[in-house]
Design an enzyme around this catalytic site. Sequence first.
Site, PDB file in Angstrom:
ATOM      1  N   CYS A   6      14.534   5.290 -47.300  1.00 26.51           N
ATOM      2  CA  CYS A   6      14.566   5.962 -48.595  1.00 26.51           C
ATOM      3  C   CYS A   6      14.678   7.473 -48.394  1.00 26.51           C
ATOM      4  O   CYS A   6      14.699   7.980 -47.280  1.00 26.51           O
ATOM      5  CB  CYS A   6      13.318   5.629 -49.406  1.00 26.51           C
ATOM      6  SG  CYS A   6      11.800   6.302 -48.706  1.00 26.51           S
ATOM      7  N   CYS A  36      11.934   8.926 -46.280  1.00 31.54           N
ATOM      8  CA  CYS A  36      12.142   8.689 -44.849  1.00 31.54           C
ATOM      9  C   CYS A  36      13.106   9.731 -44.277  1.00 31.54           C
ATOM     10  O   CYS A  36      12.894  10.253 -43.172  1.00 31.54           O
ATOM     11  CB  CYS A  36      12.688   7.294 -44.611  1.00 31.54           C
ATOM     12  SG  CYS A  36      11.586   5.948 -45.112  1.00 31.54           S
TER      13      CYS A  36
END
Length: 267
Positions: free
Chosen positions: A11, A14
Amino acid sequence: MLTIKILGGGCENCKKVEAAARQAAANLGIQANFQKVTDHDEIYKYPIFATPGLVINEQVTHLDIETRPDTQQLLEYGLFFHGHKCPAMPMGLRASLAAMEALGVERTGDSSLVALVDLDENHCATCFADGVQVATGCTFGKGNIRKLHYGKWGLTLIDKKHGKAVRVVPRAEAMQRNKETEFMALRKAGTPPTQIDPSISEPLVEAVMNAPLEALLIDGEVFDCEWRDKLPHTFESVVCEECGEMVVERNARIKAGRVLCIPCAEN
């Protein structure tokens, strides 16, 4: 050479952690082998409670970077709005936040988003819908959240402006874990949720809010979706000649030459 692992599904958060870690390594002149760990079984091997996670030479560490929105305030509002502590409302909250991140949208103050929930009536964990309302801003008052009456707990969030949608579903094993708790045993026995000791309910809320996303939810692919409201928004209204109450014009009925609301027309 250091081995640096980024734990998470890939995501935006991240990506922020990876970018910050790479920048830190570059600033320090450190050579590092960066690895992305996306499989939740592999992530489970490390003592983390939420993703993204950062592991340096097999040691979980912390990078001083803000990667997540402040969900605590949202949770507190959700608990106030919902009225009791249970795992289903936070599950709806987490599902909604995941759907919003996938679509790249913010909480709506109008009807630009539509939430379709798979819930039916009078079954367990319908509290899921309150988490959806709190997180997305899709509310029954605005008319942009609807039950599909499937008796399931999926959420389909639609971005009307861009014609996109995503479906997010709690993992069956995560739901099953909640069903096997003392909390659910008490609910099945007829105990109101407001009368269940917080020492029983609060750990369930914390578990849902802190679980790695990949262990909690199945986050589907974004797909094209052109949403059309079934009825146009109307401002037209009339006054019922029997009860004197205001009624939307298209819901009024003519009976014996009189304009009536539905209850008066059916009496």
